[in-house]
Design a protein around this motif. Sequence first.
Motif, PDB file in Angstrom:
ATOM      1  N   PHE A  28       3.789  84.262  16.794  1.00 33.50           N
ATOM      2  CA  PHE A  28       4.540  84.585  17.995  1.00 33.50           C
ATOM      3  C   PHE A  28       4.638  86.093  18.110  1.00 33.50           C
ATOM      4  CE2 PHE A  28       8.638  85.087  20.313  1.00 33.50           C
ATOM      5  CZ  PHE A  28       8.250  84.475  21.489  1.00 33.50           C
ATOM      6  N   LYS A  29       4.119  86.619  19.210  1.00 33.65           N
ATOM      7  CA  LYS A  29       4.184  88.061  19.445  1.00 33.65           C
ATOM      8  C   LYS A  29       5.131  88.285  20.615  1.00 33.65           C
ATOM      9  CE  LYS A  29      -0.385  88.873  17.632  1.00 33.65           C
ATOM     10  NZ  LYS A  29      -1.703  89.444  17.804  1.00 33.65           N
ATOM     11  N   SER A  30       6.148  89.088  20.376  1.00 32.32           N
ATOM     12  CA  SER A  30       7.172  89.332  21.388  1.00 32.32           C
ATOM     13  C   SER A  30       7.258  90.819  21.696  1.00 32.32           C
ATOM     14  CB  SER A  30       8.526  88.833  20.887  1.00 32.32           C
ATOM     15  OG  SER A  30       9.538  89.169  21.804  1.00 32.32           O
ATOM     16  N   THR A  31       7.698  91.126  22.908  1.00 32.44           N
ATOM     17  CA  THR A  31       7.948  92.518  23.272  1.00 32.44           C
ATOM     18  C   THR A  31       9.321  92.973  22.781  1.00 32.44           C
ATOM     19  OG1 THR A  31       8.814  91.827  25.418  1.00 32.44           O
ATOM     20  CG2 THR A  31       6.464  92.393  25.307  1.00 32.44           C
ATOM     21  N   VAL A  32      10.091  92.044  22.241  1.00 32.98           N
ATOM     22  CA  VAL A  32      11.427  92.342  21.713  1.00 32.98           C
ATOM     23  C   VAL A  32      11.338  92.464  20.195  1.00 32.98           C
ATOM     24  CG1 VAL A  32      13.785  91.488  21.472  1.00 32.98           C
ATOM     25  CG2 VAL A  32      12.525  91.079  23.605  1.00 32.98           C
ATOM     26  N   GLY A  34      12.419  92.222  16.450  1.00 28.10           N
ATOM     27  CA  GLY A  34      13.340  91.376  15.706  1.00 28.10           C
ATOM     28  C   GLY A  34      13.122  89.892  15.886  1.00 28.10           C
ATOM     29  N   VAL A  35      12.266  89.501  16.835  1.00 33.86           N
ATOM     30  CA  VAL A  35      11.996  88.076  17.049  1.00 33.86           C
ATOM     31  C   VAL A  35      11.126  87.568  15.899  1.00 33.86           C
ATOM     32  CG1 VAL A  35      10.902  86.394  18.589  1.00 33.86           C
ATOM     33  CG2 VAL A  35      12.206  88.292  19.549  1.00 33.86           C
ATOM     34  N   PRO A  36      11.439  86.391  15.332  1.00 32.29           N
ATOM     35  CA  PRO A  36      10.632  85.844  14.231  1.00 32.29           C
ATOM     36  C   PRO A  36       9.151  85.748  14.616  1.00 32.29           C
ATOM     37  CG  PRO A  36      12.635  84.581  14.478  1.00 32.29           C
ATOM     38  CD  PRO A  36      12.560  85.509  15.659  1.00 32.29           C
ATOM     39  N   ASP A  37       8.286  85.853  13.604  1.00 33.38           N
ATOM     40  CA  ASP A  37       6.855  85.955  13.889  1.00 33.38           C
ATOM     41  C   ASP A  37       6.081  84.644  13.908  1.00 33.38           C
ATOM     42  OD1 ASP A  37       7.153  85.798  11.088  1.00 33.38           O
ATOM     43  OD2 ASP A  37       6.455  87.829  10.786  1.00 33.38           O
ATOM     44  N   GLN A  38       6.701  83.523  13.533  1.00 36.39           N
ATOM     45  CA  GLN A  38       5.999  82.236  13.541  1.00 36.39           C
ATOM     46  C   GLN A  38       6.839  81.188  14.271  1.00 36.39           C
ATOM     47  OE1 GLN A  38       2.870  81.694  12.231  1.00 36.39           O
ATOM     48  NE2 GLN A  38       2.813  83.856  11.711  1.00 36.39           N
ATOM     49  N   VAL A  39       6.156  80.340  15.034  1.00 36.71           N
ATOM     50  CA  VAL A  39       6.792  79.196  15.687  1.00 36.71           C
ATOM     51  C   VAL A  39       6.218  77.948  15.026  1.00 36.71           C
ATOM     52  CG1 VAL A  39       7.111  77.920  17.833  1.00 36.71           C
ATOM     53  CG2 VAL A  39       7.002  80.418  17.873  1.00 36.71           C
ATOM     54  N   VAL A  40       7.095  77.116  14.457  1.00 41.98           N
ATOM     55  CA  VAL A  40       6.676  75.869  13.818  1.00 41.98           C
ATOM     56  C   VAL A  40       7.179  74.715  14.676  1.00 41.98           C
ATOM     57  CG1 VAL A  40       6.943  74.381  11.785  1.00 41.98           C
ATOM     58  CG2 VAL A  40       6.643  76.857  11.499  1.00 41.98           C
ATOM     59  N   ILE A  41       6.247  73.833  15.049  1.00 41.64           N
ATOM     60  CA  ILE A  41       6.584  72.652  15.839  1.00 41.64           C
ATOM     61  C   ILE A  41       6.224  71.436  15.006  1.00 41.64           C
ATOM     62  CG2 ILE A  41       6.171  71.413  18.001  1.00 41.64           C
ATOM     63  CD1 ILE A  41       5.206  74.161  19.152  1.00 41.64           C
ATOM     64  N   TYR A  42       7.220  70.559  14.796  1.00 41.12           N
ATOM     65  CA  TYR A  42       6.988  69.402  13.939  1.00 41.12           C
ATOM     66  C   TYR A  42       7.886  68.245  14.374  1.00 41.12           C
ATOM     67  CZ  TYR A  42       6.399  66.561   9.743  1.00 41.12           C
ATOM     68  OH  TYR A  42       6.117  65.541   8.882  1.00 41.12           O
ATOM     69  N   LYS A  43       7.267  67.152  14.717  1.00 37.06           N
ATOM     70  CA  LYS A  43       7.962  65.912  15.080  1.00 37.06           C
ATOM     71  C   LYS A  43       9.135  66.142  16.038  1.00 37.06           C
ATOM     72  CE  LYS A  43       6.548  63.071  11.232  1.00 37.06           C
ATOM     73  NZ  LYS A  43       6.937  62.134  10.201  1.00 37.06           N
ATOM     74  N   LEU A  48      11.805  78.658  14.392  1.00 34.14           N
ATOM     75  CA  LEU A  48      11.232  79.998  14.319  1.00 34.14           C
ATOM     76  C   LEU A  48      11.327  80.450  12.872  1.00 34.14           C
ATOM     77  CD1 LEU A  48      12.736  81.595  17.541  1.00 34.14           C
ATOM     78  CD2 LEU A  48      10.534  80.457  17.240  1.00 34.14           C
ATOM     79  N   VAL A  49      10.244  81.031  12.375  1.00 30.55           N
ATOM     80  CA  VAL A  49      10.184  81.407  10.962  1.00 30.55           C
ATOM     81  C   VAL A  49       9.792  82.874  10.845  1.00 30.55           C
ATOM     82  CG1 VAL A  49       9.086  80.948   8.727  1.00 30.55           C
ATOM     83  CG2 VAL A  49       9.523  79.052  10.323  1.00 30.55           C
ATOM     84  N   GLU A  50      10.597  83.601  10.105  1.00 28.84           N
ATOM     85  CA  GLU A  50      10.310  84.993   9.777  1.00 28.84           C
ATOM     86  C   GLU A  50       9.675  85.016   8.396  1.00 28.84           C
ATOM     87  OE1 GLU A  50       9.753  88.785  10.207  1.00 28.84           O
ATOM     88  OE2 GLU A  50      10.943  87.776  11.751  1.00 28.84           O
ATOM     89  N   VAL A  51       8.495  85.597   8.286  1.00 29.25           N
ATOM     90  CA  VAL A  51       7.791  85.689   7.005  1.00 29.25           C
ATOM     91  C   VAL A  51       7.972  87.098   6.455  1.00 29.25           C
ATOM     92  CG1 VAL A  51       5.569  85.482   5.831  1.00 29.25           C
ATOM     93  CG2 VAL A  51       6.106  83.968   7.756  1.00 29.25           C
ATOM     94  N   LYS A  52       8.370  87.167   5.208  1.00 24.95           N
ATOM     95  CA  LYS A  52       8.614  88.442   4.537  1.00 24.95           C
ATOM     96  C   LYS A  52       7.854  88.508   3.219  1.00 24.95           C
ATOM     97  CE  LYS A  52      11.563  90.527   7.162  1.00 24.95           C
ATOM     98  NZ  LYS A  52      11.110  91.760   7.795  1.00 24.95           N
ATOM     99  N   ARG A  53       7.727  89.728   2.698  1.00 27.46           N
ATOM    100  CA  ARG A  53       7.181  89.904   1.350  1.00 27.46           C
ATOM    101  C   ARG A  53       8.184  89.351   0.355  1.00 27.46           C
ATOM    102  NH1 ARG A  53       6.327  96.209   1.108  1.00 27.46           N
ATOM    103  NH2 ARG A  53       8.434  95.959   1.850  1.00 27.46           N
TER     104      ARG A  53
END
Length: 118
Positions: A28-32, A34-43, A48-53
């Motif tokens: 997910f790429k946002s112009t804002v 702080g928005v989490p970078d992954q969208v997970v859709i399941y059942k 929204l998932v933020e991936v970090k080191r």
Amino acid sequence: MAKNPLESKIETYLKNQIKNIEGLCYKFKSTVNGVPDQVVIYKGTIHLVEVKRPGERPRANQVQVHHQIQKQGVPVHTVDTTGAVDAFIKDVLGAEPKIQTKPKEAVISSKKRFKGMG
């Protein structure tokens, strides 16, 4: 600024594991900021998932945006290890994470080893 390889490995692991349980995972790429970078859709659910080191936590602006999103009833999760990805899949999505194993390489024995046998 280049993405830390460890973060990209976790992101790839997340995408592969979600695919393995027949879910969808989109960058997910946002112009804002702080928005989490992954969208997970399941059942029927969206997360929204933020991936970090490993060991890294969301920045202050990310925390603020995550809270705004959560107030709207959309879950936001942060993962920083493959174990956290597996826990997200099991505890949040209610699915069993698939173990990814690399295929074993074929072992070819030398013919010399068997010389004189037979």
